[in-house]
Design an enzyme around this catalytic site. Structure first.
Site, PDB file in Angstrom:
ATOM      1  CG  ASP A   1      -0.257   0.013   2.504  1.00  0.00           C
ATOM      2  OD1 ASP A   1       1.008   0.378   2.454  1.00  0.00           O
ATOM      3  OD2 ASP A   1      -0.826  -0.355   3.475  1.00  0.00           O
ATOM      4  CB  SER A   2      -0.094   4.871   0.145  1.00  0.00           C
ATOM      5  OG  SER A   2      -0.573   4.836   0.891  1.00  0.00           O
TER       6      SER A   2
END
Length: 76
Positions: free
Chosen positions: A33-34
């Protein structure tokens, strides 16, 4: 050399088998994810002796290859 280091960092960070990572592998496929991408960026800064990569616009990078090509421009 850059690709191999990125694979090692991703494998360690995400617990992914390095044999499953190619230039075309997306961060989504790796389950990143980010926050993982930010963590990877910080690890890359340390590993390659770079600074302020987090200030770059990394949002357009979706694959390992995108990240490797970006790093090549920073290291040249």
């Amino acid at each position: 050399m850059i690709f191999e280091k990125i694979v090692a960092l991703l494998s360690e960070q995400l617990g992914v088998d390095p044999e499953n990572i190619t230039m075309d592998t997306s961060f989504e496929e790796l389950g990143a994810d980010s926050v993982d991408v930010v963590d990877l960026t910080m690890a890359v800064e340390e590993s390659f002796g770079l600074e302020d990569l987090a200030d770059e616009n990394l949002s357009g990078m979706t694959t390992v290859g995108d990240f490797v090509r970006f790093l090549q421009t920073k290291l040249d």
